[in-house]
Design a protein around this motif. Structure first.
Motif, PDB file in Angstrom:
ATOM      1  N   CYS A  36       1.035  -1.230  -0.161  1.00  0.00           N
ATOM      2  CA  CYS A  36       0.150   0.025  -0.277  1.00  0.00           C
ATOM      3  C   CYS A  36       0.874   1.800  -0.280  1.00  0.00           C
ATOM      4  O   CYS A  36       2.000   1.055   0.301  1.00  0.00           O
ATOM      5  N   ILE A  43      -4.441   7.476   0.563  1.00  0.00           N
ATOM      6  CA  ILE A  43      -4.666   5.675   0.253  1.00  0.00           C
ATOM      7  C   ILE A  43      -4.144   6.060  -1.459  1.00  0.00           C
ATOM      8  O   ILE A  43      -5.688   6.106  -1.670  1.00  0.00           O
ATOM      9  N   CYS A  46      -3.659   0.507  -3.231  1.00  0.00           N
ATOM     10  CA  CYS A  46      -3.364  -0.556  -2.213  1.00  0.00           C
ATOM     11  C   CYS A  46      -3.585  -1.929  -3.488  1.00  0.00           C
ATOM     12  O   CYS A  46      -4.673  -1.704  -3.990  1.00  0.00           O
ATOM     13  N   MET A 173     -10.881  -4.590  -0.161  1.00  0.00           N
ATOM     14  CA  MET A 173      -9.499  -4.638   0.977  1.00  0.00           C
ATOM     15  C   MET A 173      -9.772  -5.945   1.544  1.00  0.00           C
ATOM     16  O   MET A 173     -10.283  -6.019   2.455  1.00  0.00           O
ATOM     17  N   GLU A 177      -4.675  -6.519   3.082  1.00  0.00           N
ATOM     18  CA  GLU A 177      -3.699  -5.666   2.148  1.00  0.00           C
ATOM     19  C   GLU A 177      -4.510  -4.193   3.505  1.00  0.00           C
ATOM     20  O   GLU A 177      -3.553  -2.749   3.719  1.00  0.00           O
ATOM     21  N   VAL A 181      -1.701  -1.342   4.832  1.00  0.00           N
ATOM     22  CA  VAL A 181      -2.532  -0.003   5.011  1.00  0.00           C
ATOM     23  C   VAL A 181      -2.233   0.389   6.965  1.00  0.00           C
ATOM     24  O   VAL A 181      -1.492   1.695   6.980  1.00  0.00           O
TER      25      VAL A 181
END
Length: 215
Positions: A36, A43, A46, A173, A177, A181
């Motif tokens: 990510c 963001i 990602c 997500m 993922e 993050v």
């Protein structure tokens, strides 16, 4: 000295100062690695990758100020390799996690050996290319923030990250993922002086956030 080098490298003019790449590294290229890019609190990208080449290419394209990897990046004291059984099982940063009651898998056991070997390799490659690379542990950050880990439910974790101010999250997500993050967010906090270094960069350090009130 190493901490100063990390910060100096992170703010190199060649890098995007407000961009962090977080990597939820898998032990095997056959499994999903979440990656990510977090620019400040947003963001920008990602996704899931697999091979080392994909990871390195992603970082080279993004040119972040900092790369954070969810994997051990140093061997325990007294070990020349992860297979060496003459050294210790824990680094000082691991012992500090134990002292604080944070759950983790010892890096010398089972599949963690593959992850450790891969993490050390990627750190070496990226560092040689001029990137600042630090070790993070999303599970520890999530415990500190009380968001729940991915095993506790993706919706709960996603909502927790949203309350922390992360923008750009979505329901598609997966856990890898969301951990990526989390890793990137810890990196952002580190650059702002809002994260703690457990251990030391020479022998092994894990970066965790200081406790933060939820919005």
């Amino acid at each position: 000295m190493l901490e100063k080098w990390v910060m100096h490298t992170a703010f190199s003019m060649k890098r995007h100062h407000h961009k962090v790449v977080g990597i939820d590294l898998a032990g095997s290229p056959k499994r999903n690695t979440g990656i990510c890019t977090l620019k400040k609190d947003s963001i920008s990208f990602c996704t899931i990758v697999h091979t080392d080449e994909e990871i390195i290419s992603y970082v080279e394209k993004e040119k972040p100020a900092l790369v954070t990897i969810d994997a051990p990046l140093n061997l325990p004291p007294g070990r020349k390799s992860i297979e060496d059984r003459t050294g210790e099982h824990f680094r000082s940063c691991d012992r500090e996690l134990l002292r604080r009651g944070i759950r983790f898998f010892p890096i010398t056991l089972g599949p963690m050996r593959l992850l450790t070997r891969r993490g050390i390799h990627l750190k070496r490659v990226l560092t040689r290319r001029g990137y600042a690379v630090i070790e993070v542990y999303p599970g520890a950050a999530q415990d500190i923030w009380h968001t729940g880990r991915k095993q506790d439910g993706l919706s709960k974790l996603r909502k927790g990250l949203e309350k922390l101010g992360v923008r750009g999250l979505n329901k598609r997500m997966g856990g890898d993922e969301l951990d990526a993050v989390t890793a990137a967010l810890v990196g952002q906090l580190f650059l702002r002086g809002q994260a703690e270094v457990l251990g030391n960069f020479k022998l092994g350090a894990i970066i965790i956030p200081y406790p933060k009130k939820m919005a």
